[in-house]
Design an enzyme around this catalytic site. Structure first.
Site, PDB file in Angstrom:
ATOM      1  N   ASP A  20       8.320 -40.069  50.894  1.00  0.00           N
ATOM      2  CA  ASP A  20       8.417 -41.786  50.094  1.00  0.00           C
ATOM      3  C   ASP A  20       8.144 -42.522  51.167  1.00  0.00           C
ATOM      4  O   ASP A  20       8.547 -42.191  51.861  1.00  0.00           O
ATOM      5  CB  ASP A  20      10.215 -41.804  49.564  1.00  0.00           C
ATOM      6  N   ASP A  40       5.940 -44.407  58.930  1.00  0.00           N
ATOM      7  CA  ASP A  40       7.349 -43.721  58.420  1.00  0.00           C
ATOM      8  C   ASP A  40       6.611 -43.027  57.144  1.00  0.00           C
ATOM      9  O   ASP A  40       6.541 -44.178  55.940  1.00  0.00           O
ATOM     10  CB  ASP A  40       8.442 -45.188  58.509  1.00  0.00           C
ATOM     11  N   GLU A  85      14.305 -39.886  51.411  1.00  0.00           N
ATOM     12  CA  GLU A  85      15.175 -40.029  52.252  1.00  0.00           C
ATOM     13  C   GLU A  85      15.208 -41.399  52.676  1.00  0.00           C
ATOM     14  O   GLU A  85      16.055 -42.113  53.262  1.00  0.00           O
ATOM     15  CB  GLU A  85      14.121 -39.643  53.562  1.00  0.00           C
ATOM     16  N   GLU A  86      14.599 -42.379  51.982  1.00  0.00           N
ATOM     17  CA  GLU A  86      14.748 -44.138  52.330  1.00  0.00           C
ATOM     18  C   GLU A  86      16.057 -44.277  51.325  1.00  0.00           C
ATOM     19  O   GLU A  86      15.982 -45.941  51.317  1.00  0.00           O
ATOM     20  CB  GLU A  86      13.189 -44.375  52.023  1.00  0.00           C
ATOM     21  N   ASP A 111       9.876 -38.244  62.710  1.00  0.00           N
ATOM     22  CA  ASP A 111       9.919 -39.383  61.525  1.00  0.00           C
ATOM     23  C   ASP A 111      10.760 -40.481  62.622  1.00  0.00           C
ATOM     24  O   ASP A 111      11.677 -40.968  62.367  1.00  0.00           O
ATOM     25  CB  ASP A 111      10.357 -39.056  60.493  1.00  0.00           C
ATOM     26  N   HIS A 115      28.157 -77.581  37.304  1.00  0.00           N
ATOM     27  CA  HIS A 115      28.449 -78.594  38.084  1.00  0.00           C
ATOM     28  C   HIS A 115      28.370 -79.283  39.562  1.00  0.00           C
ATOM     29  O   HIS A 115      30.461 -79.165  39.252  1.00  0.00           O
ATOM     30  CB  HIS A 115      28.551 -79.647  37.345  1.00  0.00           C
ATOM     31  N   THR A 138      22.607 -79.202  42.408  1.00  0.00           N
ATOM     32  CA  THR A 138      24.066 -79.187  42.692  1.00  0.00           C
ATOM     33  C   THR A 138      24.435 -78.117  41.895  1.00  0.00           C
ATOM     34  O   THR A 138      25.195 -78.786  40.604  1.00  0.00           O
ATOM     35  CB  THR A 138      24.252 -80.164  42.846  1.00  0.00           C
ATOM     36  N   ARG A 158      25.858 -48.543  60.738  1.00  0.00           N
ATOM     37  CA  ARG A 158      24.840 -47.851  61.717  1.00  0.00           C
ATOM     38  C   ARG A 158      26.142 -47.329  62.473  1.00  0.00           C
ATOM     39  O   ARG A 158      27.316 -47.486  63.348  1.00  0.00           O
ATOM     40  CB  ARG A 158      24.279 -47.960  63.033  1.00  0.00           C
ATOM     41  N   SER A 190      18.784 -43.744  61.582  1.00  0.00           N
ATOM     42  CA  SER A 190      19.334 -42.610  60.650  1.00  0.00           C
ATOM     43  C   SER A 190      17.681 -41.687  60.159  1.00  0.00           C
ATOM     44  O   SER A 190      17.606 -42.392  59.251  1.00  0.00           O
ATOM     45  CB  SER A 190      20.196 -43.285  59.727  1.00  0.00           C
ATOM     46  N   HIS A 199       9.747 -51.148  57.722  1.00  0.00           N
ATOM     47  CA  HIS A 199      10.484 -51.109  56.987  1.00  0.00           C
ATOM     48  C   HIS A 199      10.042 -52.584  56.975  1.00  0.00           C
ATOM     49  O   HIS A 199      10.444 -53.315  56.520  1.00  0.00           O
ATOM     50  CB  HIS A 199      11.227 -51.122  57.101  1.00  0.00           C
TER      51      HIS A 199
HETATM   52  N1  BES Z   1      12.519 -42.765  59.803  1.00  0.00           N
HETATM   53  C1  BES Z   1      12.825 -43.436  59.961  1.00  0.00           C
HETATM   54  C2  BES Z   1      14.358 -43.222  60.830  1.00  0.00           C
HETATM   55  C3  BES Z   1      13.727 -43.821  62.109  1.00  0.00           C
HETATM   56  C4  BES Z   1      12.880 -43.889  62.523  1.00  0.00           C
HETATM   57  C5  BES Z   1      14.769 -42.981  62.895  1.00  0.00           C
HETATM   58  C6  BES Z   1      12.667 -45.077  63.880  1.00  0.00           C
HETATM   59  C7  BES Z   1      14.592 -43.178  64.721  1.00  0.00           C
HETATM   60  C8  BES Z   1      13.960 -44.288  64.337  1.00  0.00           C
HETATM   61  C9  BES Z   1      13.515 -43.237  58.277  1.00  0.00           C
HETATM   62  O1  BES Z   1      12.683 -43.253  57.489  1.00  0.00           O
HETATM   63  C10 BES Z   1      14.644 -44.288  58.103  1.00  0.00           C
HETATM   64  O2  BES Z   1      14.035 -45.585  58.123  1.00  0.00           O
HETATM   65  N2  BES Z   1      15.699 -43.648  57.273  1.00  0.00           N
HETATM   66  C11 BES Z   1      16.554 -45.006  57.113  1.00  0.00           C
HETATM   67  C12 BES Z   1      17.697 -44.067  56.300  1.00  0.00           C
HETATM   68  C13 BES Z   1      18.513 -44.514  55.335  1.00  0.00           C
HETATM   69  C14 BES Z   1      18.043 -45.638  54.576  1.00  0.00           C
HETATM   70  C15 BES Z   1      19.326 -44.251  54.775  1.00  0.00           C
HETATM   71  C16 BES Z   1      16.688 -46.171  57.933  1.00  0.00           C
HETATM   72  O3  BES Z   1      17.628 -45.789  58.839  1.00  0.00           O
HETATM   73  O4  BES Z   1      17.167 -47.257  57.695  1.00  0.00           O
HETATM   74 ZN    ZN Z   2      11.078 -42.915  57.419  1.00  0.00          ZN
END
Ligand code: BES
Ligand code: ZN
Length: 443
Positions: free
Chosen positions: A76, A107, A141-142, A168, A201, A304, A317, A388, A416
Site C-alpha cells: 500500500d 516507500d 502499513e500506511e 522500508d 456572523h 467574516t 513519535r 515507524s 509521503h
Molecule cells: N517506510 C516508512 C517508514 C520509514 C521511512 C522508516 C523511512 C524509516 C525511514 C513507512 O511506510 C511509514 O511511512 N510508516 C508510517 C507509519 C504510520 C502511518 C503508522 C510513518 O512512519 O509515518
Molecule cells: Zn513504507
C-alpha cells in the site's frame, strides 16, 4: 527497459492507497498482481483475506536444518495530495535523471520488489535459495497495520522464522550502505472542538462566544515550549537516554549533519529540543507533531465567520521505552486539561505502534553488514530511524524474531510527499543486496 524495471512500473501503476476507500479495488488488484508475480517465480503463494486488505505469503520449499528468513514489505502507499505539485502523475512512473518517479517508488514498492527480484534472480541462476524463505506482504502499513498482528498470532507456524529482513527504511547518502537498528514508535489521535451550533456572523456574535479555531490554536500551542520540548506531563518519563557511543558514531555518519538536514528539508533554519543534533532528535528523541489543523473559511478572499468547529490531527513519535497506550492516556489528560473554555471537545483515538531497538552487532546484524558490503562495495553505517514500521516490535513479541532494517530510500526520496522518487541504482543494488543477504544469513 529491463524486465526488472518493467515489473516495477507495473507494480507502481496500481494506486494502492490504503487510507482512501475509493481505492479499495486498486489495493486488492495490486495484491493480486503480487500473487501472480510470486507464483510465476515458482513460490507457493497464498492470499489471506483479513478484515481489511489481504496479506500475501509466499514460500520456497522449506527444508529442515536450514535458516528461515522472513522478508516483510507493504504494497500500500500514501495518498498523493497535493496532486498539483507532482511533475508527472504519481501513478504513471517515469525515469528522469537516473531516478524512478512515482508514488510508492521508494516507500515501499521499489525496495520491496528489489527483494522479490533478487530471489527471482537467485532461483534462475542456481535453481534454489540457500535458506528457507517466507515473503510476508501487507496492504495496510500506511494505516498502522491494524490486521497484521492478529494475522501473526493466528499463523505462528506459517510464519515461524529465525530472522526478519525489511527494506522500508532510509539510506543516509547515495552509495553508503545503511543498517538500521531502531525505529521510532507512533501514537496518533485527533481532536474536534465544537462551539456555536452553526457558523455565526463574526460581527454580530464576535466577543459573545468562544471561537473554536482560536481554541484549537491555543490547545495546539500548549503542546510545546518555545524550543519544541513537549510539555505533556510525564511524556519523557520512560525515555531511554542516548548513549555516548551512539552520539559519537552518528557524528561520523555522512549525509546527516545539521547542514544536510537544512539542505534536504528546504527549511530556513533547524528547530527542536536543545542540546541535540537534528539526527539525534529525529532518531532518538520523542516528538509531538500536528499533522493537520483546520477550521473556518479557507476559500478566496475573506468571509467574516465564527466557525462552528475546528480540528487538529496529532501524531507522537516515540522512542524506547515509551509505551504508545500510556502516552495516549497522557495526551488525552493534557488535552482535557488544556481545552479552552467555551468549546466542547471530541477526542478520537487513532492507531499506534511501539518503538523498536536492537543490537546491530549480533550474528544476524553482522551477516547483514557483510551483505551490505558485498552489495555496495563500501563500509556500512549504523543508524536508528525516525520513521515507524508498527509491526516490527510486534514481530519480536509475537514471532520472537529480530528485524534487520536494510534501507534503500534516500533523504530526498520525498516519501509521503509529491515527486516521490527512487534511484534506478538503488533498485539494482537492492537486487544484489537480497542475493548477498540470503547467502550471508545461510552461514
Ligand atoms: N517506510 C516508512 C517508514 C520509514 C521511512 C522508516 C523511512 C524509516 C525511514 C513507512 O511506510 C511509514 O511511512 N510508516 C508510517 C507509519 C504510520 C502511518 C503508522 C510513518 O512512519 O509515518
Ligand atoms: Zn513504507
Amino acid at each position: 527497459m529491463t524486465p526488472e524495471l518493467e515489473d516495477l512500473f507495473a507494480f507502481l501503476r496500481f494506486p494502492s492507497i490504503s487510507t482512501d476507500s475509493r481505492n479499495a479495488g486498486d489495493v486488492r488488484a495490486c495484491a493480486d498482481w503480487l500473487v501472480a508475480k510470486l507464483t510465476g517465480m515458482g513460490l507457493t503463494t497464498t492470499l489471506h483475506p483479513t478484515e481489511g486488505y489481504p496479506v500475501v505469503v509466499a514460500k520456497n520449499e522449506h527444508q529442515p536444518g536450514r535458516r528461515t528468513v522472513l522478508i516483510y514489505g507493504h504494497y500500500d502507499v500514501q495518498p498523493v495530495d497535493p496532486l498539483a505539485l507532482w511533475t508527472t502523475p504519481p501513478f504513471e512512473p517515469e525515469i528522469r535523471g537516473g531516478k524512478i518517479w512515482a508514488r510508492g517508488s521508494s516507500d515501499n514498492k521499489g525496495q520491496m520488489l528489489s527483494h522479490i527480484l533478487g530471489v527471482e534472480k537467485t532461483l534462475k541462476e542456481k535453481g534454489e535459495l540457500p535458506v528457507n524463505l517466507t515473503f510476508l506482504f501487507e496492504g495496510e502499513e500506511e494505516i498502522g497495520s491494524p490486521n497484521l498482528a492478529p494475522f501473526l498470532r493466528a499463523n505462528l507456524d506459517l510464519l515461524k522464522c529465525d530472522v526478519i529482513a525489511i527494506s522500508d527504511t532510509g539510506m543516509v547518502a547515495p552509495g553508503v550502505p545503511t543498517l538500521g537498528y531502531g525505529l521510532r514508535g507512533i501514537a496518533c489521535c485527533e481532536v474536534i472542538l465544537r462551539g456555536p451550533a452553526r457558523d455565526l456572523h463574526s460581527g454580530l456574535f464576535g466577543g459573545a462566544v468562544a471561537n473554536p479555531t482560536t481554541a484549537i490554536a491555543r490547545l495546539v500551542a500548549s503542546l510545546h515550549d518555545e524550543h519544541g520540548k513537549v510539555m505533556i506531563e510525564g511524556f519523557y518519563d520512560h525515555v531511554k537516554p542516548l548513549e555516548a557511543w551512539e552520539r559519537e558514531m552518528w557524528a561520523k555518519v555522512p549525509g546527516v549533519s545539521d547542514e544536510d538536514y537544512l539542505k534536504v528539508t528546504g527549511s530556513g533554519s533547524l528547530f527542536g529540543e536543545q542540546g541535540y543534533t537534528a539526527a539525534e532528535r529525529a532518531w532518538a528523541r520523542p516528538t509531538a507533531e500536528i499533522n493537520g489543523i483546520g477550521g473556518g473559511y479557507q476559500g478566496e478572499g475573506s468571509k467574516t465567520v465564527i466557525p462552528a468547529e475546528a480540528m487538529a490531527k496529532f501524531s507522537f513519535r516515540l522512542v524506547p521505552n515509551q509505551d504508545p497506550a500510556t502516552i495516549l492516556e497522557l495526551v488525552k489528560a493534557h488535552i482535557d486539561k488544556h481545552c479552552p473554555p467555551g468549546v466542547s471537545l471530541l477526542y478520537i483515538g487513532g492507531h499506534d505502534g511501539k518503538p523498536y531497538h536492537t543490537d546491530p552487532s549480533g550474528p544476524f546484524g553482522q551477516a547483514a553488514q557483510r551483505a551490505l558490503r558485498v552489495a555496495f562495495d563500501a563500509e556500512p553505517v549504523l543508524i536508528r530511524e525516525g520513521g515507524s514500521i508498527p509491526i516490527v516490535q510486534a514481530f519480536r513479541e509475537i514471532l520472537g524474531a529480530d528485524t534487520l532494517l536494510l534501507g534503500l530510500a534516500l533523504a530526498d526520496a520525498q516519501i509521503h510527499s509529491p515527486d516521490e522518487n527512487f534511484p534506478v541504482e538503488n533498485f539494482e543494488a537492492g537486487i544484489r543486496l537480497n542475493q548477498a543477504l540470503l547467502e550471508e544469513l545461510a552461514k
